[in-house]
Scaffold this motif. Structure first.
Motif, PDB file in Angstrom:
ATOM      1  N   THR A 204     -55.884 -24.184 -62.037  1.00  0.00           N
ATOM      2  CA  THR A 204     -55.191 -23.369 -63.031  1.00  0.00           C
ATOM      3  C   THR A 204     -56.158 -22.405 -63.698  1.00  0.00           C
ATOM      4  N   ASN A 205     -57.352 -22.886 -64.043  1.00  0.00           N
ATOM      5  CA  ASN A 205     -58.344 -22.041 -64.678  1.00  0.00           C
ATOM      6  C   ASN A 205     -58.793 -20.938 -63.733  1.00  0.00           C
ATOM      7  N   SER A 206     -59.021 -21.260 -62.450  1.00  0.00           N
ATOM      8  CA  SER A 206     -59.419 -20.251 -61.468  1.00  0.00           C
ATOM      9  C   SER A 206     -58.340 -19.191 -61.323  1.00  0.00           C
ATOM     10  N   THR A 207     -57.091 -19.607 -61.307  1.00  0.00           N
ATOM     11  CA  THR A 207     -55.987 -18.651 -61.200  1.00  0.00           C
ATOM     12  C   THR A 207     -55.966 -17.716 -62.396  1.00  0.00           C
ATOM     13  N   ALA A 208     -56.176 -18.266 -63.594  1.00  0.00           N
ATOM     14  CA  ALA A 208     -56.193 -17.442 -64.802  1.00  0.00           C
ATOM     15  C   ALA A 208     -57.336 -16.433 -64.766  1.00  0.00           C
ATOM     16  N   LEU A 209     -58.508 -16.857 -64.278  1.00  0.00           N
ATOM     17  CA  LEU A 209     -59.648 -15.949 -64.199  1.00  0.00           C
ATOM     18  C   LEU A 209     -59.400 -14.846 -63.184  1.00  0.00           C
ATOM     19  N   VAL A 210     -58.849 -15.196 -62.028  1.00  0.00           N
ATOM     20  CA  VAL A 210     -58.563 -14.190 -60.999  1.00  0.00           C
ATOM     21  C   VAL A 210     -57.560 -13.157 -61.524  1.00  0.00           C
ATOM     22  N   GLU A 211     -56.508 -13.643 -62.189  1.00  0.00           N
ATOM     23  CA  GLU A 211     -55.508 -12.720 -62.746  1.00  0.00           C
ATOM     24  C   GLU A 211     -56.128 -11.820 -63.812  1.00  0.00           C
ATOM     25  N   ALA A 212     -56.958 -12.402 -64.679  1.00  0.00           N
ATOM     26  CA  ALA A 212     -57.591 -11.604 -65.729  1.00  0.00           C
ATOM     27  C   ALA A 212     -58.491 -10.537 -65.124  1.00  0.00           C
ATOM     28  N   LEU A 213     -59.265 -10.894 -64.109  1.00  0.00           N
ATOM     29  CA  LEU A 213     -60.164  -9.929 -63.469  1.00  0.00           C
ATOM     30  C   LEU A 213     -59.379  -8.798 -62.816  1.00  0.00           C
TER      31      LEU A 213
ATOM     32  N   THR B 178     -58.090 -14.036 -72.384  1.00  0.00           N
ATOM     33  CA  THR B 178     -58.910 -14.811 -71.452  1.00  0.00           C
ATOM     34  C   THR B 178     -60.356 -14.334 -71.476  1.00  0.00           C
ATOM     35  N   GLY B 179     -60.543 -13.012 -71.437  1.00  0.00           N
ATOM     36  CA  GLY B 179     -61.888 -12.453 -71.425  1.00  0.00           C
ATOM     37  C   GLY B 179     -62.638 -12.678 -72.722  1.00  0.00           C
ATOM     38  N   ARG B 180     -61.955 -12.533 -73.846  1.00  0.00           N
ATOM     39  CA  ARG B 180     -62.618 -12.730 -75.139  1.00  0.00           C
ATOM     40  C   ARG B 180     -63.029 -14.179 -75.338  1.00  0.00           C
ATOM     41  N   LEU B 181     -62.194 -15.111 -74.888  1.00  0.00           N
ATOM     42  CA  LEU B 181     -62.558 -16.520 -75.008  1.00  0.00           C
ATOM     43  C   LEU B 181     -63.772 -16.822 -74.135  1.00  0.00           C
ATOM     44  N   SER B 182     -63.786 -16.279 -72.925  1.00  0.00           N
ATOM     45  CA  SER B 182     -64.928 -16.466 -72.034  1.00  0.00           C
ATOM     46  C   SER B 182     -66.204 -15.921 -72.662  1.00  0.00           C
ATOM     47  N   LEU B 183     -66.138 -14.696 -73.182  1.00  0.00           N
ATOM     48  CA  LEU B 183     -67.330 -14.080 -73.761  1.00  0.00           C
ATOM     49  C   LEU B 183     -67.726 -14.773 -75.062  1.00  0.00           C
ATOM     50  N   ALA B 184     -66.754 -15.230 -75.848  1.00  0.00           N
ATOM     51  CA  ALA B 184     -67.068 -15.954 -77.077  1.00  0.00           C
ATOM     52  C   ALA B 184     -67.892 -17.193 -76.765  1.00  0.00           C
ATOM     53  N   ARG B 185     -67.538 -17.915 -75.738  1.00  0.00           N
ATOM     54  CA  ARG B 185     -68.281 -19.122 -75.372  1.00  0.00           C
ATOM     55  C   ARG B 185     -69.706 -18.779 -74.951  1.00  0.00           C
ATOM     56  N   ARG B 186     -69.864 -17.683 -74.236  1.00  0.00           N
ATOM     57  CA  ARG B 186     -71.212 -17.282 -73.822  1.00  0.00           C
ATOM     58  C   ARG B 186     -72.057 -16.859 -75.024  1.00  0.00           C
TER      59      ARG B 186
END
Length: 324
Positions: free
Chosen positions: A180-189, A213-221
């Motif tokens: 599910t997470n991979s699908t969300a990342l692919v769709e976001a990209l 999706t992107g902001r949450l990813s970057l926030a974690r980084r």
């Protein structure tokens, strides 16, 4: 994960095999190289399936590539491609696009079924990743995808940091990662690429979902980057992302842990690693290097997770190391 290299082929046949089987069969392109250079040719790739999408990493010595009309007719892809240059650089040209080059770290996007020519800029050859997303898998794909000739992602675009972060998430996730997470990342990209190319409105529902999706990813980084700062706060990360503190908390509401819980868990995880890897480093130094503002806070947080003090944890790790 499927991997292959020309080491599996007799040196005399490596380029011919790469050209006829891999280049045409897997990538749908025509490969060319002078006969005198073919014996020294090397090529390798990995392919990871993400549902119907594919993440490819390719490394090869220099050669010329074309996707011709005949190649497209023989191997239609109907996909959106996102490229990341990993080393050296590449040059692109084509009937409907202006020549351009991409350097290490840069991204480019295109619709797969358009003709182009490409070659590496230097003797390092090719080293890149390609995410191919079938158009059929992009929710409500907007009109105009078929006109997306290869083009670099502009450095000043606001979606580039989000695209970079999500792409890293996808690459770093293991085969055991949540589908599910991979699908969300692919769709976001895919939606970041379409936003950057101007065919998806930033205010649309799909674009807003990708932005979350992107902001949450970057926030974690960013949290991990500034983890050692005791003053790390939602306001600091929100300011870096250009969003409100309330929006920051909303991003984490959709996850199992809040912002503060995420920070606390990462700090304990870092301290645990330092206790293992630096057995002679004072515990107080480890606490502050992990971002805790006091020893009391560190001991309380560590005990809540591990059920023991940092000193006891270190002693157990030392004893296990001796037994090994």
């Amino acid at each position: 994960m499927y991997t292959w290299s020309t080491d599996q082929v007799d040196p005399r046949d490596r380029f011919d095999y790469w050209r006829e089987v891999r280049a045409k069969g897997l990538f749908g392109v025509t490969a060319e190289l002078e006969p005198g250079q073919r014996r020294d040719f090397f090529g390798a790739f990995s392919l990871r399936k993400l549902g119907n999408a594919g993440l490819i990493e390719l490394r090869a010595s220099p050669y010329r590539v074309e996707r011709r009309e005949a190649d497209i007719a023989d191997a239609r892809s109907d996909s959106l491609c996102i490229y990341q240059q990993l080393g050296g650089g590449g040059w692109f040209s084509g009937v409907r696009l202006a020549d351009f080059s991409v350097r290490s770290g840069m991204f480019a996007t295109s619709y797969a079924d358009l003709p182009y020519r490409t070659a590496p800029l230097g003797e390092d050859g090719f080293h890149l990743r390609i995410l191919k997303v079938p158009v059929a898998d992009i929710p409500r794909p907007p009109a105009g995808l078929e006109a997306l000739v290869p083009q670099p992602v502009q450095a000043q675009t606001t979606v580039l940091p989000l695209l970079e972060s999500c792409f890293r998430d996808l690459v770093e996730s293991s085969g055991a990662a949540s589908p599910t997470n991979s699908t969300a990342l692919v769709e976001a990209l895919a939606h970041f690429a379409l936003m950057e190319r101007g065919v998806l409105r930033p205010g649309s529902r799909l674009a807003q979902h990708a932005l979350r999706t992107g902001r949450l990813s970057l926030a974690r980084r960013l949290i991990e980057r500034y983890l050692s700062r005791p003053a790390l706060s939602p306001a600091l990360i929100a300011d870096m992302l250009g969003i409100s503190v309330r929006h920051m908390h909303v991003l984490f509401e959709a996850t199992p842990t809040s912002f503060s819980q995420t920070v606390a868990a990462l700090r304990v995880d870092r301290s645990r690693r330092l206790l293992r890897e630096a057995p002679d480093r004072p515990i107080a130094e480890i606490a502050f290097a992990s971002g805790f503002d006091s020893l009391a806070t560190f001991y309380r947080a560590f005990n809540a997770v591990e059920g023991m003090s940092p000193g006891d944890y270190r002693a157990i790790q030392r004893a296990e190391a001796v037994q090994r």
